[in-house]
Design a protein around this motif. Structure first.
Motif, PDB file in Angstrom:
ATOM      1  N   PRO A   1      82.426  42.167  80.128  1.00  0.00           N
ATOM      2  CA  PRO A   1      82.789  41.194  81.168  1.00  0.00           C
ATOM      3  C   PRO A   1      82.028  39.876  81.047  1.00  0.00           C
ATOM      4  N   ASN A   2      80.904  39.895  80.354  1.00  0.00           N
ATOM      5  CA  ASN A   2      80.110  38.667  80.216  1.00  0.00           C
ATOM      6  C   ASN A   2      80.555  37.815  79.041  1.00  0.00           C
ATOM      7  N   ARG A   3      81.363  38.374  78.149  1.00  0.00           N
ATOM      8  CA  ARG A   3      81.782  37.643  76.958  1.00  0.00           C
ATOM      9  C   ARG A   3      82.873  36.643  77.323  1.00  0.00           C
ATOM     10  N   VAL A   4      82.682  35.416  76.896  1.00  0.00           N
ATOM     11  CA  VAL A   4      83.680  34.374  77.125  1.00  0.00           C
ATOM     12  C   VAL A   4      84.373  34.142  75.792  1.00  0.00           C
ATOM     13  N   SER A   5      85.661  34.400  75.744  1.00  0.00           N
ATOM     14  CA  SER A   5      86.380  34.228  74.488  1.00  0.00           C
ATOM     15  C   SER A   5      86.707  32.750  74.302  1.00  0.00           C
ATOM     16  N   GLN A   6      86.517  32.290  73.081  1.00  0.00           N
ATOM     17  CA  GLN A   6      86.803  30.898  72.752  1.00  0.00           C
ATOM     18  C   GLN A   6      88.283  30.806  72.385  1.00  0.00           C
ATOM     19  N   LYS A   7      89.045  30.082  73.148  1.00  0.00           N
ATOM     20  CA  LYS A   7      90.459  29.909  72.855  1.00  0.00           C
ATOM     21  C   LYS A   7      90.644  28.527  72.245  1.00  0.00           C
ATOM     22  N   SER A   8      91.334  28.507  71.111  1.00  0.00           N
ATOM     23  CA  SER A   8      91.560  27.223  70.454  1.00  0.00           C
ATOM     24  C   SER A   8      92.678  26.485  71.179  1.00  0.00           C
ATOM     25  N   LYS A   9      92.504  25.186  71.297  1.00  0.00           N
ATOM     26  CA  LYS A   9      93.487  24.352  71.973  1.00  0.00           C
ATOM     27  C   LYS A   9      94.263  23.554  70.942  1.00  0.00           C
ATOM     28  N   LYS A  10      95.509  23.282  71.263  1.00  0.00           N
ATOM     29  CA  LYS A  10      96.302  22.432  70.393  1.00  0.00           C
ATOM     30  C   LYS A  10      95.874  20.982  70.581  1.00  0.00           C
ATOM     31  N   VAL A  11      96.164  20.182  69.601  1.00  0.00           N
ATOM     32  CA  VAL A  11      95.805  18.771  69.669  1.00  0.00           C
ATOM     33  C   VAL A  11      96.519  18.098  70.831  1.00  0.00           C
ATOM     34  N   SER A  12      97.747  18.522  71.108  1.00  0.00           N
ATOM     35  CA  SER A  12      98.499  17.907  72.193  1.00  0.00           C
ATOM     36  C   SER A  12      97.919  18.283  73.557  1.00  0.00           C
TER      37      SER A  12
END
Length: 160
Positions: A73-84
């Motif tokens: 529950p403490n792990r924050v997943s890094q989500k990649s964002k699109k350039v737009s």
């Protein structure tokens, strides 16, 4: 040579894996790889962005991590964002160090401005010191002029 009564590890018996055990582990590994390959193919048919996420997850979860599902529950997943999706024009929060650095630069500029106007204590002391030096130089110049005039007057008297 063992020290203090302790024996080394070299005299111990060797343990060998059974060939059947090795075959079973290899089959399990192949099945996992085959399942992962099927999942990749099915995801390639769907949206490209989801396949890139699954591929990155499969790369991250190698070894035992791929076998065991753990939810932290403490792990924050890094989500990649699109350039737009990235909003470049939005103002970002400055870190404490950056804020302090900007404050330091502004205060230095303010001090230099006041210093040039002669309003700081240091500037006043500098101006007073300069005034004293200027006065001393003027006095020394007057003295030299007087001595030169006296010499000229004595030389004029000596020539007569």
């Amino acid at each position: 040579m063992p020290r203090g009564g302790k024996k080394g590890h070299k005299g111990r018996g060797k343990q060998f894996s059974n060939p059947e055990e090795i075959d079973r582990q290899m089959k399990a590994q192949r099945e996992l790889e085959a399942n992962a390959g099927v999942e990749k193919e099915s995801s390639e048919d769907s949206e490209e962005e989801s396949s890139s996420d699954e591929e990155s997850e499969s790369k991250r979860r190698s070894g035992v991590e791929g076998l065991i599902e753990i939810e932290n529950p403490n792990r924050v997943s890094q989500k990649s964002k699109k350039v737009s999706e990235v909003d470049v024009s939005a103002p970002r929060e400055l870190s404490r160090r950056e804020r302090e650095e900007i404050e330091k630069q502004k205060s230095k500029e303010r001090y230099m401005k006041l210093h040039l106007e002669g309003k700081t204590d240091q500037a006043k002391a500098d101006l007073a010191r300069l005034a004293i030096i200027k006065k001393q130089r003027e006095d020394a110049a007057k003295k030299r002029d007087e001595l030169r005039k006296e010499k000229e007057a004595e030389e004029a008297k000596a020539k007569r």
